[in-house]
Design an enzyme around this catalytic site. Structure first.
Site, PDB file in Angstrom:
ATOM      1  CB  SER A  17      40.667  56.314 -46.454  1.00 50.15           C
ATOM      2  OG  SER A  17      40.651  57.169 -47.189  1.00 50.15           O
ATOM      3  CG  HIS A 117      37.635  68.657 -55.350  1.00 53.32           C
ATOM      4  ND1 HIS A 117      36.261  69.323 -53.568  1.00 53.32           N
ATOM      5  CD2 HIS A 117      37.094  69.302 -56.152  1.00 53.32           C
ATOM      6  CE1 HIS A 117      35.061  69.403 -54.775  1.00 53.32           C
ATOM      7  NE2 HIS A 117      35.376  69.151 -55.912  1.00 53.32           N
TER       8      HIS A 117
END
Ligand code: GAR
Length: 204
Positions: A17, A117
């Site tokens: 995504s 992250h």
């Protein structure tokens, strides 16, 4: 380097995504005409990664490099480097790419290898970031775009986004709220890096 040579290679392992958010921004914000930048290839280390289908549907070049078919991490990376280097990328974008990279790999792409992250680094490097943030009683969580260095999740921070942790959050609800913000943060960060590259190209 000319305006037409800013190739981006995106590495994924799963849903992809974030890769899609970057591809969408590249199209809507006309990165090709503005920066000469395009996603040259999306590479997945998992043959069944959902993101491969999405990339293919967008007309992006895709490659599968199944890490399980290689005898060692080094052998896998040699093949990966050979695929990436065909495109001479200015940026190698890790978008949910769930492989630890060797120092040789990170050194090769030093300064042009970025990752997203799902935590506010330097807090919660590694896995299970959302559950760990909830368990630690954090009132905020978030995501970080950073350059990749040999030490996992430790490189120079490009940008961060902060997301509230709500009282009834589970790892899944928090992850979903953070992911929405990742989809804004990562394209914006890549665009800023491209803008910087374009400026430095003009100055040289
Ligand atoms: C994202 O939340 C990303 O931050 C995370 O994996 C997810 C990938 O989603 N990355 C890491 O945990 C890397 N250590 P996506 O495949 O839908 O972009």
């Amino acid at each position: 380097m000319t305006q037409t040579e800013k190739n981006i290679v995106v590495l994924i392992s799963g849903t992809g995504s974030n890769m899609l958010a970057i591809a969408d921004a590249a199209l809507k914000e006309q990165w090709l005409s503005r920066f000469g930048a395009r996603i040259a290839c999306v590479i997945s280390n998992r043959p069944q990664a959902e993101g491969l289908q999405s990339a293919f549907a967008l007309g992006l070049a895709t490659e599968i490099l199944d890490h399980k078919t290689f005898a060692s991490r080094e052998d896998f990376e040699l093949a990966l480097v050979s695929l990436i280097d065909q495109h001479q990328p200015v940026l190698v974008v890790l978008a949910g790419f769930m492989r630890i990279l060797t120092p040789a790999f990170t050194a090769r792409y030093s300064g042009r290898l970025v990752n997203i992250h799902p935590s506010l680094l330097p807090a919660f490097t590694g896995l299970h970031t959302h559950q760990r943030a909830i368990d630690a009683g954090c009132k905020v969580a978030g995501a970080t775009v950073h350059f990749v260095t040999p030490e996992v999740d430790q490189g120079h921070i490009v940008a961060q986004v902060v997301v509230p942790v709500l009282p009834l959050d589970t790892a899944a609800t928090l992850a979903a709220r953070v992911l929405i913000q990742e989809h804004l943060l990562y394209p914006k960060s890549v665009r800023v890096l491209l803008q910087n590259l374009t400026k430095s190209t003009r100055q040289s």
